[in-house]
Scaffold this active site. Structure first.
Site, PDB file in Angstrom:
ATOM      1  N   ARG A 107      43.174  32.160  38.798  1.00 21.27           N
ATOM      2  CA  ARG A 107      44.386  32.690  39.400  1.00 21.27           C
ATOM      3  C   ARG A 107      44.585  32.032  40.755  1.00 21.27           C
ATOM      4  O   ARG A 107      43.723  32.131  41.628  1.00 21.27           O
ATOM      5  CB  ARG A 107      44.207  34.207  39.547  1.00 21.27           C
ATOM      6  CG  ARG A 107      45.465  34.952  39.703  1.00 21.27           C
ATOM      7  CD  ARG A 107      45.190  36.432  39.607  1.00 21.27           C
ATOM      8  NE  ARG A 107      44.464  36.943  40.752  1.00 21.27           N
ATOM      9  CZ  ARG A 107      44.581  38.179  41.204  1.00 21.27           C
ATOM     10  NH1 ARG A 107      45.371  39.037  40.587  1.00 21.27           N
ATOM     11  NH2 ARG A 107      43.892  38.586  42.241  1.00 21.27           N
ATOM     12  N   THR A 111      49.914  32.086  44.744  1.00 24.80           N
ATOM     13  CA  THR A 111      51.014  32.517  43.859  1.00 24.80           C
ATOM     14  C   THR A 111      50.579  33.638  42.914  1.00 24.80           C
ATOM     15  O   THR A 111      51.427  34.295  42.317  1.00 24.80           O
ATOM     16  CB  THR A 111      51.487  31.342  42.991  1.00 24.80           C
ATOM     17  OG1 THR A 111      50.396  30.960  42.118  1.00 24.80           O
ATOM     18  CG2 THR A 111      51.885  30.141  43.842  1.00 24.80           C
ATOM     19  N   ASP A 203      35.949  41.163  43.208  1.00 23.67           N
ATOM     20  CA  ASP A 203      36.146  39.956  42.401  1.00 23.67           C
ATOM     21  C   ASP A 203      35.070  39.904  41.316  1.00 23.67           C
ATOM     22  O   ASP A 203      33.891  39.670  41.602  1.00 23.67           O
ATOM     23  CB  ASP A 203      36.074  38.718  43.307  1.00 23.67           C
ATOM     24  CG  ASP A 203      36.471  37.460  42.542  1.00 23.67           C
ATOM     25  OD1 ASP A 203      35.855  37.177  41.486  1.00 23.67           O
ATOM     26  OD2 ASP A 203      37.411  36.771  42.977  1.00 23.67           O
ATOM     27  N   ASP A 206      32.982  36.568  40.940  1.00 26.80           N
ATOM     28  CA  ASP A 206      32.027  36.381  42.032  1.00 26.80           C
ATOM     29  C   ASP A 206      30.844  37.337  41.907  1.00 26.80           C
ATOM     30  O   ASP A 206      29.705  36.973  42.205  1.00 26.80           O
ATOM     31  CB  ASP A 206      32.724  36.591  43.382  1.00 26.80           C
ATOM     32  CG  ASP A 206      33.567  35.384  43.768  1.00 26.80           C
ATOM     33  OD1 ASP A 206      33.376  34.308  43.172  1.00 26.80           O
ATOM     34  OD2 ASP A 206      34.418  35.526  44.667  1.00 26.80           O
TER      35      ASP A 206
END
Ligand code: PRP
Ligand code: URA
Length: 212
Positions: A107, A111, A203, A206
């Site tokens: 991603r 944006t 995340d 991660d």
């Protein structure tokens, strides 16, 4: 009237317990990874509940009898890289004969749009029941793009398996892929201004791979 979200919420107590451990910020990579795989196994159990069976004549050490074996189409698991890899093993441990395809998407942080960087699928995706795995359904952009790619490659039967979803992401997948059932372990409150699920778990990629 509030808009209806079409989603299967698998909120078994074991799943809720494990998910709460995953959400906690102190939970380290090893535990996070193990818990995600365990939840994926439990979710696979629910997702496959309606898989068709057929009779099979067998002989036990004691007597002849008729057993049941899976009769439906062959299964394919398609993790969305990277984080979807964290759920893949859980599915494969339950369905050991499943083939595995990979779709690489990240991603764009500015944006929030998905960018494709890899796609390798079994040659017979059209004949398989596909389970797409991605722990996070946030804006829905990555999942919707992966589903579109699979359909372009001929896939006809697809289920989306996510861990945590935001209502925004469910809405996007419902709209763009109304034929694809979505299974989640939790529906969270909203997305923040960076596109993170709130409360979420941070995340996922991660935390799985220790790249924080
Ligand atoms: C995360 C996650 C999803 C996506 C969800 O991947 O694993 O694929 O974001 O967001 P969306 O619904 O708004 O598209 P990320 O782009 O962080 O890549 P990674 O798995 O490689 O870390
Ligand atoms: N991707 C993640 O890993 N976490 C989020 O909360 C949103 C997108």
């Amino acid at each position: 009237m509030p808009e209806e979200l079409h989603v299967h919420l698998i909120d078994h107590p074991l799943i809720q317990h494990k998910l709460t451990l995953m959400r906690e910020k102190e939970t380290g990579t090893k535990d996070f990874r193990e818990l995600l795989e365990e939840i994926a196994m439990l979710m696979t159990y629910e997702i496959t509940r309606d898989f068709p069976l057929k009779d099979k004549a067998i002989e036990t050490p004691v007597a002849k009898c008729t057993g049941k074996v899976l009769a439906g189409k062959k299964v394919g698991v398609v993790p969305i890289l990277r984080a979807g890899l964290g759920m893949m093993n859980g599915v494969v441990r339950m369905i050991p004969a499943a083939r595995v395809g990979h779709i690489g998407l990240y991603r764009d942080p500015e944006t929030l749009k998905p960018v494709e960087y890899y796609c390798k699928l079994p040659s017979d995706v059209a004949e398989r029941t596909l389970i797409v795995t991605d722990p996070m359904l946030a804006t829905g952009g990555s999942s919707a793009a992966a589903l579109e790619l699979l359909k372009q490659k001929g896939a006809k039967s697809i289920t989306l398996m996510c861990l945590v979803a935001a209502p925004e992401g469910i809405r996007v997948v419902n709209k763009e892929h109304p034929d694809v059932p979505i299974y989640v372990a939790a529906i969270d409150d909203h997305l923040n201004d960076k596109g993170y699920i709130v409360p979420g778990l941070g995340d996922a990629g991660d935390r799985i791979f220790g790249t924080l």
